[in-house]
Design a protein around this motif. Sequence first.
Motif, short mmCIF file in Angstrom:
data_model
loop_
_atom_site.label_atom_id
_atom_site.label_comp_id
_atom_site.label_asym_id
_atom_site.label_seq_id
_atom_site.Cartn_x
_atom_site.Cartn_y
_atom_site.Cartn_z
N LEU A 27 0.83 -1.21 0.00
CA LEU A 27 0.00 0.00 0.00
C LEU A 27 0.86 1.26 0.00
O LEU A 27 0.49 2.28 -0.59
N ALA A 28 2.02 1.19 0.66
CA ALA A 28 2.94 2.33 0.64
C ALA A 28 3.47 2.58 -0.77
O ALA A 28 3.59 3.73 -1.22
N LEU A 29 3.79 1.51 -1.48
CA LEU A 29 4.23 1.64 -2.88
C LEU A 29 3.11 2.23 -3.73
O LEU A 29 3.34 3.10 -4.57
N LYS B 282 10.04 -0.06 3.35
CA LYS B 282 10.53 -1.36 3.82
C LYS B 282 10.47 -1.39 5.35
O LYS B 282 10.37 -0.35 6.02
N LEU B 283 10.53 -2.59 5.87
CA LEU B 283 10.59 -2.75 7.32
C LEU B 283 11.98 -2.33 7.80
O LEU B 283 12.98 -2.51 7.11
N VAL C 34 12.11 -6.30 14.30
CA VAL C 34 11.45 -5.17 13.67
C VAL C 34 10.65 -4.45 14.77
O VAL C 34 9.58 -4.91 15.14
N PRO C 35 11.20 -3.36 15.32
CA PRO C 35 10.43 -2.62 16.34
C PRO C 35 9.11 -2.15 15.75
O PRO C 35 9.04 -1.80 14.57
N PHE C 36 8.06 -2.19 16.54
CA PHE C 36 6.74 -1.81 16.03
C PHE C 36 6.74 -0.38 15.47
O PHE C 36 6.02 -0.09 14.53
N TRP C 37 7.56 0.51 16.04
CA TRP C 37 7.61 1.87 15.49
C TRP C 37 8.41 1.90 14.20
O TRP C 37 8.45 2.91 13.52
N GLY C 38 9.05 0.75 13.84
CA GLY C 38 9.79 0.69 12.58
C GLY C 38 9.02 0.00 11.48
O GLY C 38 9.52 -0.13 10.37
N ALA C 39 7.83 -0.48 11.80
CA ALA C 39 7.02 -1.08 10.76
C ALA C 39 6.51 0.00 9.83
O ALA C 39 6.08 1.04 10.27
N CYS C 40 6.53 -0.35 8.46
CA CYS C 40 6.22 0.67 7.50
C CYS C 40 4.81 1.19 7.65
O CYS C 40 3.90 0.39 7.81
#
Length: 310
Positions: A220-222, A230-231, A304-310
């Motif tokens: 969806l980001a793309l 990316k993650l 993958v920290p949750f705040w780092g999820a795209c």
Amino acid sequence: RIMTGGEVPEGADTVVKQEIVKADDKEITFPSEVRADDNVRRKGEEIRSGDVCMTKGTLLHAPEINFLAALGIHKVTVFKKVKVGFFSTGDELQSIDQPLAPGKIYDSNRYCIGAMLREKGFDIIDYGVIKDNPETLKECLLRASQECDAVITSGGVSVGEADFTRKVVLEIGELISWHCLIKPGKPLAVGKIGKAYFFGLPGNPTAAQVTFYAIVSIALALLSGQKDPKLVYALAAAKGKFKKNVGYTDFQRGLLTMEDGRVTVTPAGSQKTGALKSMIKANCFIYLADNQAAPADGELIPVVPFWGAC
């Protein structure tokens, strides 16, 4: 004296903090380690005329907004927000505002999917719950694909007799992928219906969340025009007992902590696909590749920290 934000007087190139200045009548003294240009911000020191300050595809968070405003840029061209339609499927699903009937479960996934989409800033349409009926499902998918850029369903993509979603999508559109070697989340379907992209998430609550963050949110980001989404991974030392079978990429729920200057990660409780409490306790996903077995104590593993999820 010159106050913060004031213009530096002509002939001066340095500002000395008043906290280190000693004043005596008409004389002042300050330490000898004061250097030229201390506490002075020069015009154009970060961005000069003609430089590119931000490229196409940049996601605008608070720092980007701050940066643009500091440059006096009050208007920018952005991509139109992606509109996402979503609904749950299943005769067993029941509204959360009614007493739970025998053989029923509350429709929790739809609320979770809606919340995840709102967090990402998408325009959304909630189509509710669709019963296990091929014609009703077909009608809703066609409508959603005409009204939205992407359609997300929850449940109905496995191999049960009442799992009609895959069959209906193949009838009115195409499936690019069905099933992936990811745990939790194997029964993930990806395809297209008309011009709309289709994502069939698993019915198990945690599997739906994992596949959304690991795969669907990137797609969806793309679609939104974001550049190279990316993650964001980091490394942490494994601590505690892990379970992992070779052959699947595993996104386990983990708890990141700092101990004696070292970042460690432990499993955040049950890793079952229907377990919800461990998602609340967790603050990261533990990424274990398909060819990796259970990590040993102290082994550095990606998270993958949750705040780092795209």
